[in-house]
Design a protein around this motif. Structure first.
Motif, mmCIF file in Angstrom:
data_model
loop_
_atom_site.group_PDB
_atom_site.id
_atom_site.type_symbol
_atom_site.label_atom_id
_atom_site.label_comp_id
_atom_site.label_asym_id
_atom_site.label_seq_id
_atom_site.Cartn_x
_atom_site.Cartn_y
_atom_site.Cartn_z
ATOM 1 N N GLU A 146 -7.558 -11.398 3.455
ATOM 2 C CA GLU A 146 -6.343 -11.913 4.089
ATOM 3 C C GLU A 146 -5.133 -11.755 3.168
ATOM 4 N N TRP A 147 -5.325 -11.988 1.863
ATOM 5 C CA TRP A 147 -4.236 -11.785 0.898
ATOM 6 C C TRP A 147 -3.779 -10.331 0.938
ATOM 7 N N PHE A 148 -4.731 -9.400 0.936
ATOM 8 C CA PHE A 148 -4.410 -7.973 0.993
ATOM 9 C C PHE A 148 -3.549 -7.688 2.224
ATOM 10 N N GLY A 149 -3.970 -8.207 3.368
ATOM 11 C CA GLY A 149 -3.224 -7.992 4.600
ATOM 12 C C GLY A 149 -1.814 -8.546 4.548
ATOM 13 N N ARG A 150 -1.641 -9.708 3.934
ATOM 14 C CA ARG A 150 -0.293 -10.297 3.805
ATOM 15 C C ARG A 150 0.611 -9.413 2.950
ATOM 16 N N GLN A 151 0.049 -8.806 1.905
ATOM 17 C CA GLN A 151 0.849 -7.931 1.048
ATOM 18 C C GLN A 151 1.312 -6.701 1.825
ATOM 19 N N VAL A 152 0.408 -6.122 2.596
ATOM 20 C CA VAL A 152 0.752 -4.952 3.412
ATOM 21 C C VAL A 152 1.816 -5.328 4.431
ATOM 22 N N ARG A 153 1.596 -6.420 5.131
ATOM 23 C CA ARG A 153 2.517 -6.858 6.178
ATOM 24 C C ARG A 153 3.923 -7.105 5.628
ATOM 25 N N SER A 154 4.005 -7.668 4.427
ATOM 26 C CA SER A 154 5.328 -8.017 3.879
ATOM 27 C C SER A 154 6.171 -6.795 3.526
ATOM 28 N N HIS A 155 5.561 -5.634 3.386
ATOM 29 C CA HIS A 155 6.313 -4.423 3.038
ATOM 30 C C HIS A 155 6.309 -3.369 4.149
ATOM 31 N N ALA A 156 5.624 -3.631 5.245
ATOM 32 C CA ALA A 156 5.407 -2.623 6.282
ATOM 33 C C ALA A 156 6.692 -2.016 6.832
ATOM 34 N N ALA A 157 7.734 -2.800 6.981
ATOM 35 C CA ALA A 157 8.982 -2.276 7.543
ATOM 36 C C ALA A 157 9.626 -1.234 6.633
ATOM 37 N N SER A 158 9.242 -1.210 5.362
ATOM 38 C CA SER A 158 9.818 -0.264 4.399
ATOM 39 C C SER A 158 8.963 0.978 4.184
ATOM 40 N N PHE A 159 7.808 1.091 4.855
ATOM 41 C CA PHE A 159 6.975 2.278 4.673
ATOM 42 C C PHE A 159 7.788 3.515 5.030
ATOM 43 N N ALA A 160 7.700 4.543 4.220
ATOM 44 C CA ALA A 160 8.504 5.753 4.415
ATOM 45 C C ALA A 160 8.076 6.533 5.657
ATOM 46 N N SER A 161 6.804 6.557 5.937
ATOM 47 C CA SER A 161 6.281 7.321 7.065
ATOM 48 C C SER A 161 6.303 6.475 8.333
ATOM 49 N N GLN A 162 6.774 7.072 9.417
ATOM 50 C CA GLN A 162 6.783 6.366 10.699
ATOM 51 C C GLN A 162 5.352 6.019 11.096
ATOM 52 N N HIS A 163 4.416 6.917 10.860
ATOM 53 C CA HIS A 163 3.016 6.658 11.188
ATOM 54 C C HIS A 163 2.515 5.422 10.443
ATOM 55 N N ASP A 164 2.827 5.321 9.146
ATOM 56 C CA ASP A 164 2.402 4.149 8.368
ATOM 57 C C ASP A 164 3.041 2.871 8.894
ATOM 58 N N ARG A 165 4.324 2.943 9.278
ATOM 59 C CA ARG A 165 4.992 1.755 9.837
ATOM 60 C C ARG A 165 4.329 1.326 11.138
#
Length: 140
Positions: free
Chosen positions: A61-80
């Motif tokens: 769950e911690w891992f998921g929170r870290q990903v979620r908190s930066h997701a809007a900044s992912f460079a790739s549209q696919h990653d976002r």
């Protein structure tokens, strides 16, 4: 068995300098950049640990929170687009943690930045059992 959580957020250009990412380099211990080998996080100071878990689900769950908190900044549209699904995929990560595996993710972000999120198995690490727990090597 437990897992330590580490994140690194910085310039993607720092990833190209592999010297500070190797334990033999003078700057390795003080550098917060992600090591070339994930188990080498355990050689960094204990102050770099952002969390420690014995419960696989809590670690995932911690891992998921870290990903979620930066997701809007992912460079790739696919990653976002896939970030919400990745952030919510707790079950698979929890299974890997329960088996004593590392869980590692890395994403390029806008502005030539990079995010690394890692759950590193400890005490012992299955590929590097000779590396001690960073908490055990810290003076009180």
């Amino acid at each position: 068995m437990h897992h330590h959580g580490y994140t690194w957020f910085g310039s993607a250009h720092e990833l190209l300098k592999d010297g500070p990412r190797r334990p033999s380099h003078l700057e390795f211990r003080s550098s917060r950049v992600v090591p070339l080998e994930c188990a080498h996080w355990l050689l960094k100071p204990a102050s770099f640990v952002q969390g420690t878990w014995t419960d696989p689900r809590q670690a995932a769950e911690w891992f998921g929170r870290q990903v979620r908190s930066h997701a809007a900044s992912f460079a790739s549209q696919h990653d976002r687009e896939t970030a919400p699904r990745l952030a919510d995929a707790v079950g698979g990560r929890a299974e890997r943690v329960a088996r004593g595996e590392d869980v590692v993710g890395g994403w390029y972000l806008t502005g030539q930045r990079f995010l690394s999120v890692c759950l590193i198995a400890c005490d012992p690490h299955r590929l590097r059992p000779e590396i001690p727990c960073p908490a055990a090597t810290t003076s009180p």
